[in-house]
Design a protein around this motif. Structure first.
Motif, PDB file in Angstrom:
ATOM      1  N   PRO A  20     -30.205  -2.089 -20.436  1.00 49.96           N
ATOM      2  CA  PRO A  20     -31.289  -3.049 -20.661  1.00 49.96           C
ATOM      3  C   PRO A  20     -31.773  -3.774 -19.409  1.00 49.96           C
ATOM      4  CG  PRO A  20     -29.199  -3.985 -21.371  1.00 49.96           C
ATOM      5  CD  PRO A  20     -28.918  -2.560 -21.001  1.00 49.96           C
ATOM      6  N   ASP A  21     -30.982  -3.794 -18.337  1.00 54.04           N
ATOM      7  CA  ASP A  21     -31.292  -4.644 -17.181  1.00 54.04           C
ATOM      8  C   ASP A  21     -31.100  -3.837 -15.908  1.00 54.04           C
ATOM      9  OD1 ASP A  21     -31.429  -6.533 -15.164  1.00 54.04           O
ATOM     10  OD2 ASP A  21     -30.245  -8.046 -16.238  1.00 54.04           O
ATOM     11  N   ILE A  22     -32.195  -3.395 -15.299  1.00 52.44           N
ATOM     12  CA  ILE A  22     -32.098  -2.545 -14.116  1.00 52.44           C
ATOM     13  C   ILE A  22     -31.586  -3.327 -12.906  1.00 52.44           C
ATOM     14  CG2 ILE A  22     -34.448  -2.874 -13.240  1.00 52.44           C
ATOM     15  CD1 ILE A  22     -32.454   0.441 -13.444  1.00 52.44           C
ATOM     16  N   ARG A  23     -31.838  -4.611 -12.838  1.00 52.39           N
ATOM     17  CA  ARG A  23     -31.365  -5.396 -11.701  1.00 52.39           C
ATOM     18  C   ARG A  23     -29.839  -5.534 -11.746  1.00 52.39           C
ATOM     19  NH1 ARG A  23     -35.572  -7.990  -9.069  1.00 52.39           N
ATOM     20  NH2 ARG A  23     -34.120  -9.444  -8.114  1.00 52.39           N
ATOM     21  N   ARG A  24     -29.304  -5.686 -12.927  1.00 51.08           N
ATOM     22  CA  ARG A  24     -27.851  -5.769 -13.054  1.00 51.08           C
ATOM     23  C   ARG A  24     -27.206  -4.435 -12.700  1.00 51.08           C
ATOM     24  NH1 ARG A  24     -24.465  -7.481 -18.525  1.00 51.08           N
ATOM     25  NH2 ARG A  24     -22.407  -7.640 -17.515  1.00 51.08           N
ATOM     26  N   TRP A  25     -27.878  -3.338 -13.062  1.00 50.47           N
ATOM     27  CA  TRP A  25     -27.383  -2.012 -12.678  1.00 50.47           C
ATOM     28  C   TRP A  25     -27.327  -1.881 -11.160  1.00 50.47           C
ATOM     29  CZ3 TRP A  25     -30.412   1.512  -9.900  1.00 50.47           C
ATOM     30  CH2 TRP A  25     -29.813   2.758  -9.674  1.00 50.47           C
ATOM     31  N   ALA A  26     -28.400  -2.246 -10.475  1.00 49.00           N
ATOM     32  CA  ALA A  26     -28.443  -2.111  -9.023  1.00 49.00           C
ATOM     33  C   ALA A  26     -27.390  -2.990  -8.357  1.00 49.00           C
ATOM     34  CB  ALA A  26     -29.839  -2.472  -8.504  1.00 49.00           C
ATOM     35  N   SER A  27     -27.189  -4.186  -8.878  1.00 45.35           N
ATOM     36  CA  SER A  27     -26.154  -5.064  -8.342  1.00 45.35           C
ATOM     37  C   SER A  27     -24.770  -4.460  -8.508  1.00 45.35           C
ATOM     38  CB  SER A  27     -26.234  -6.433  -9.034  1.00 45.35           C
ATOM     39  OG  SER A  27     -25.217  -7.289  -8.570  1.00 45.35           O
ATOM     40  N   THR A  28     -24.543  -3.818  -9.649  1.00 45.15           N
ATOM     41  CA  THR A  28     -23.255  -3.159  -9.885  1.00 45.15           C
ATOM     42  C   THR A  28     -23.054  -2.016  -8.900  1.00 45.15           C
ATOM     43  OG1 THR A  28     -23.321  -3.723 -12.237  1.00 45.15           O
ATOM     44  CG2 THR A  28     -21.872  -1.912 -11.580  1.00 45.15           C
ATOM     45  N   VAL A  29     -24.092  -1.210  -8.701  1.00 40.58           N
ATOM     46  CA  VAL A  29     -24.005  -0.109  -7.736  1.00 40.58           C
ATOM     47  C   VAL A  29     -23.654  -0.627  -6.353  1.00 40.58           C
ATOM     48  CG1 VAL A  29     -25.360   1.631  -6.505  1.00 40.58           C
ATOM     49  CG2 VAL A  29     -25.534   1.455  -8.997  1.00 40.58           C
ATOM     50  N   ALA A  30     -24.341  -1.682  -5.912  1.00 40.92           N
ATOM     51  CA  ALA A  30     -24.079  -2.239  -4.587  1.00 40.92           C
ATOM     52  C   ALA A  30     -22.642  -2.720  -4.465  1.00 40.92           C
ATOM     53  CB  ALA A  30     -25.053  -3.376  -4.305  1.00 40.92           C
ATOM     54  N   THR A  34     -37.405  -2.065  -6.459  1.00 37.63           N
ATOM     55  CA  THR A  34     -37.226  -3.485  -6.121  1.00 37.63           C
ATOM     56  C   THR A  34     -35.812  -3.949  -6.421  1.00 37.63           C
ATOM     57  OG1 THR A  34     -39.568  -3.934  -6.532  1.00 37.63           O
ATOM     58  CG2 THR A  34     -38.076  -5.821  -6.565  1.00 37.63           C
ATOM     59  N   ALA A  35     -35.244  -3.515  -7.531  1.00 41.68           N
ATOM     60  CA  ALA A  35     -33.870  -3.888  -7.878  1.00 41.68           C
ATOM     61  C   ALA A  35     -32.892  -3.375  -6.838  1.00 41.68           C
ATOM     62  CB  ALA A  35     -33.520  -3.336  -9.259  1.00 41.68           C
ATOM     63  N   VAL A  36     -33.082  -2.141  -6.383  1.00 45.06           N
ATOM     64  CA  VAL A  36     -32.218  -1.561  -5.360  1.00 45.06           C
ATOM     65  C   VAL A  36     -32.321  -2.354  -4.056  1.00 45.06           C
ATOM     66  CG1 VAL A  36     -31.918   0.482  -3.886  1.00 45.06           C
ATOM     67  CG2 VAL A  36     -32.166   0.743  -6.365  1.00 45.06           C
ATOM     68  N   LEU A  37     -33.541  -2.688  -3.657  1.00 46.55           N
ATOM     69  CA  LEU A  37     -33.738  -3.450  -2.421  1.00 46.55           C
ATOM     70  C   LEU A  37     -33.154  -4.859  -2.541  1.00 46.55           C
ATOM     71  CD1 LEU A  37     -37.407  -2.395  -1.545  1.00 46.55           C
ATOM     72  CD2 LEU A  37     -35.288  -1.537  -0.530  1.00 46.55           C
ATOM     73  N   ASP A  38     -33.381  -5.509  -3.663  1.00 46.14           N
ATOM     74  CA  ASP A  38     -32.873  -6.865  -3.852  1.00 46.14           C
ATOM     75  C   ASP A  38     -31.352  -6.911  -3.928  1.00 46.14           C
ATOM     76  OD1 ASP A  38     -35.418  -7.859  -3.786  1.00 46.14           O
ATOM     77  OD2 ASP A  38     -35.590  -8.227  -5.940  1.00 46.14           O
ATOM     78  N   ALA A  39     -30.729  -5.779  -4.261  1.00 44.56           N
ATOM     79  CA  ALA A  39     -29.269  -5.706  -4.282  1.00 44.56           C
ATOM     80  C   ALA A  39     -28.687  -5.530  -2.883  1.00 44.56           C
ATOM     81  CB  ALA A  39     -28.817  -4.563  -5.181  1.00 44.56           C
ATOM     82  N   GLY A  40     -29.564  -5.453  -1.893  1.00 42.33           N
ATOM     83  CA  GLY A  40     -29.103  -5.369  -0.512  1.00 42.33           C
ATOM     84  C   GLY A  40     -29.007  -3.964   0.041  1.00 42.33           C
ATOM     85  N   LEU A  41     -29.479  -2.979  -0.719  1.00 46.31           N
ATOM     86  CA  LEU A  41     -29.439  -1.603  -0.246  1.00 46.31           C
ATOM     87  C   LEU A  41     -30.720  -1.263   0.518  1.00 46.31           C
ATOM     88  CD1 LEU A  41     -27.950   0.185  -3.395  1.00 46.31           C
ATOM     89  CD2 LEU A  41     -26.752  -0.959  -1.515  1.00 46.31           C
ATOM     90  N   VAL A  42     -30.623  -0.257   1.370  1.00 48.33           N
ATOM     91  CA  VAL A  42     -31.754   0.196   2.172  1.00 48.33           C
ATOM     92  C   VAL A  42     -32.232   1.532   1.619  1.00 48.33           C
ATOM     93  CG1 VAL A  42     -32.535   0.881   4.471  1.00 48.33           C
ATOM     94  CG2 VAL A  42     -30.879  -0.987   4.221  1.00 48.33           C
TER      95      VAL A  42
END
Length: 274
Positions: free
Chosen positions: A133-143, A218-226
């Motif tokens: 449900p939340d792509i930003r939370r997914w990206a944060s978890t990946v990071a 945007t979620a990937v970038l905001d999680a600190g990934l390049v």
């Protein structure tokens, strides 16, 4: 939305043995041919590059055919999935293939708590993000899972494809479902699954979400990934629009009429700064 995990887990627990028995997954080929790779990983291989020796985790690994395939390319794999029935099949398939792979049961958002250490590669395959449900939370978890310098690799169904009207039989591409992430899920009740099987399913309801390509990036970038790569493809590894697609020789499917009109899938790659 609070019970989406329960609803979806029941659906995937029932799908798992049917998928493992289906000729579409070709489980027996992993035992018969030590060099066999899944169609998905064969498509990914040129973009993955050399992954030999990398410590890698496959999120939402389902029955593990792609996980085993990545292990055959030399990665030290771990598989993670929220479905216990899927992991039962994954362990069986890994044993048939002669691969030693730990499989961990957890939903994606709690993967950091369920897994030890950091990873050089986080891999996510086709048909995964739509269950979250939340792509930003997914990206944060990946990071959080990646070691410094580690890489995210994901190939996924394109959000334009997910938004298409699947019931049309003419040549018109119409968007009938949300393209952007919504708070409430799309609730579906469908009797079958995406592979050939005679199983009559009982748990047919699913809760799903789409995520726009801009939201994902945007979620990937905001999680600190390049971001290091974003490629859109004109094929997809299942018959995503029945009666409107043709099979290709590499196990993929493509819109039969003017496929250049539709982004079918995409590959996204990103790195965690060293």
């Amino acid at each position: 939305m609070t019970d989406y995990l329960t609803v979806n887990r029941a659906n995937w627990d029932e799908r798992a043995p049917a998928h493992a028995a289906s000729p579409d997954y070709g489980v027996e080929r992993f035992a018969a041919d030590p060099g066999h790779l899944s169609d998905v990983v064969r498509f990914d291989r040129p973009r993955l590059g050399d992954i030999a020796g990398l410590r890698a985790v496959h999120l939402q690994c389902h029955i593990g055919t792609d996980t085993v395939s990545l292990a055959r390319l030399g990665a030290r794999m771990t598989g993670l999935d929220f479905s216990g029935a899927s992991l039962t099949e994954a362990r069986r398939i890994a044993a048939l293939a002669g691969a030693e792979i730990p499989f961990v049961q957890s939903d994606v958002y709690h993967a950091r708590d369920a897994l030890d250490g950091d990873f050089d590669l986080v891999y996510t395959g086709i048909g995964a993000l739509g269950w979250l449900p939340d792509i930003r939370r997914w990206a944060s978890t990946v990071a959080s899972l990646l070691a410094p310098g580690g890489r995210l690799f994901i190939r996924e169904g394109h959000p334009v494809l997910w938004a298409c009207d699947y019931d049309r039989t003419d040549d018109v591409i119409a968007l009938a479902e949300p393209y952007f992430e919504q708070i409430s899920p799309q609730v579906y009740d469908e009797p079958g699954t995406y592979v050939a099987t005679d199983h009559q399913f009982q748990h047919t309801v699913t809760h799903e979400w789409n995520h726009g390509l801009g939201e994902i990036v945007t979620a990937v970038l905001d999680a600190g990934l390049v971001l290091t790569g974003l490629e859109e493809h004109q094929s997809v590894p299942w018959n995503a629009l029945p009666r409107r697609m043709r099979a290709l020789e590499n196990g993929e499917y493509q819109l039969a009429d003017r496929p250049e009109r539709l982004p079918h899938t995409y590959t996204l790659q990103a790195r965690k700064p060293a």
